[in-house]
Design a protein around this motif. Structure first.
Motif, mmCIF file in Angstrom:
data_model
loop_
_atom_site.group_PDB
_atom_site.id
_atom_site.type_symbol
_atom_site.label_atom_id
_atom_site.label_comp_id
_atom_site.label_asym_id
_atom_site.label_seq_id
_atom_site.Cartn_x
_atom_site.Cartn_y
_atom_site.Cartn_z
ATOM 1 N N TYR A 154 13.570 16.634 -3.447
ATOM 2 C CA TYR A 154 12.366 17.408 -3.793
ATOM 3 C C TYR A 154 11.982 18.269 -2.591
ATOM 4 C CZ TYR A 154 12.278 13.725 -7.296
ATOM 5 O OH TYR A 154 12.629 12.856 -8.292
ATOM 6 N N PRO A 155 12.635 19.424 -2.414
ATOM 7 C CA PRO A 155 12.441 20.257 -1.224
ATOM 8 C C PRO A 155 10.988 20.668 -0.948
ATOM 9 C CG PRO A 155 14.343 21.014 -2.470
ATOM 10 C CD PRO A 155 13.660 19.970 -3.303
ATOM 11 N N LYS A 156 10.148 20.724 -1.968
ATOM 12 C CA LYS A 156 8.739 21.075 -1.745
ATOM 13 C C LYS A 156 8.044 20.057 -0.840
ATOM 14 C CE LYS A 156 7.988 23.502 -6.102
ATOM 15 N NZ LYS A 156 7.251 23.498 -7.373
ATOM 16 N N MET A 157 8.571 18.849 -0.780
ATOM 17 C CA MET A 157 7.999 17.797 0.064
ATOM 18 C C MET A 157 8.061 18.154 1.544
ATOM 19 S SD MET A 157 6.878 14.910 -1.386
ATOM 20 C CE MET A 157 7.244 13.667 -0.174
ATOM 21 N N GLN A 158 9.029 18.967 1.937
ATOM 22 C CA GLN A 158 9.185 19.319 3.353
ATOM 23 C C GLN A 158 7.943 19.996 3.910
ATOM 24 O OE1 GLN A 158 12.854 21.519 3.510
ATOM 25 N NE2 GLN A 158 14.050 19.771 2.833
ATOM 26 N N ALA A 159 7.247 20.752 3.077
ATOM 27 C CA ALA A 159 6.036 21.437 3.527
ATOM 28 C C ALA A 159 4.908 20.445 3.845
ATOM 29 C CB ALA A 159 5.564 22.426 2.472
ATOM 30 N N LEU A 160 4.983 19.236 3.291
ATOM 31 C CA LEU A 160 3.957 18.225 3.509
ATOM 32 C C LEU A 160 4.335 17.199 4.571
ATOM 33 C CD1 LEU A 160 2.993 17.453 -0.200
ATOM 34 C CD2 LEU A 160 1.787 18.929 1.410
ATOM 35 N N ARG A 161 5.495 17.352 5.169
ATOM 36 C CA ARG A 161 6.030 16.325 6.077
ATOM 37 C C ARG A 161 5.019 15.838 7.117
ATOM 38 N NH1 ARG A 161 11.492 15.206 9.268
ATOM 39 N NH2 ARG A 161 12.310 15.135 7.179
ATOM 40 N N ASP A 162 4.239 16.732 7.678
ATOM 41 C CA ASP A 162 3.290 16.330 8.722
ATOM 42 C C ASP A 162 1.962 15.826 8.169
ATOM 43 O OD1 ASP A 162 5.115 16.967 10.727
ATOM 44 O OD2 ASP A 162 4.423 19.043 10.836
ATOM 45 N N SER A 163 1.815 15.831 6.850
ATOM 46 C CA SER A 163 0.516 15.447 6.316
ATOM 47 C C SER A 163 0.523 14.165 5.480
ATOM 48 C CB SER A 163 -0.079 16.596 5.491
ATOM 49 O OG SER A 163 0.758 16.923 4.410
ATOM 50 N N TYR A 164 1.681 13.642 5.120
ATOM 51 C CA TYR A 164 1.651 12.398 4.346
ATOM 52 C C TYR A 164 1.974 11.199 5.226
ATOM 53 C CZ TYR A 164 6.764 12.957 3.755
ATOM 54 O OH TYR A 164 8.113 13.119 3.957
ATOM 55 N N ILE A 165 1.522 10.044 4.760
ATOM 56 C CA ILE A 165 1.775 8.785 5.447
ATOM 57 C C ILE A 165 2.423 7.824 4.446
ATOM 58 C CG2 ILE A 165 -0.057 9.051 7.149
ATOM 59 C CD1 ILE A 165 -1.787 7.231 5.393
#
Length: 96
Positions: free
Chosen positions: A54-65
């Motif tokens: 799910y490549p869109k997840m890369q944009a959230l890498r620094d914001s999810y835990i």
């Protein structure tokens, strides 16, 4: 799937993935083509696996835990995963 983990997605992460949960076999996470499956699979490998699917997840890498078995992991910590674990990808909620 005796060696699987359940993955839960919340908030923005769920929007990127398009579903609220999924079950993945641990061997699929590291097998990804060329790498030999290892004795342990980590949250870091799971993150990379999910981001590759799910490549869109890369944009959230620094914001999810992560939450592993309903216990929050500290940002940057790497944890070993075991069959039957439940891993949640959570984006912090903001509000006033």
């Amino acid at each position: 799937m005796g060696s699987s983990v359940r993955i839960l997605f919340f908030a923005q992460v769920r929007e990127c993935v398009g579903q609220s949960d999924l079950t993945v076999d641990l061997s699929d996470i590291v097998a990804g083509g060329q790498e030999e499956p290892k004795a342990t699979t980590t949250t870091e490998q799971l993150r990379d696996y999910i981001e590759s699917k799910y490549p869109k997840m890369q944009a959230l890498r620094d914001s999810y835990i992560f939450s592993i078995n309903q216990e929050y992991a500290k940002p940057g910590e790497v944890h070993d995963l075991h069959p039957g674990d439940e891993v949640a990808f959570i984006t912090p909620l903001s509000g006033g």
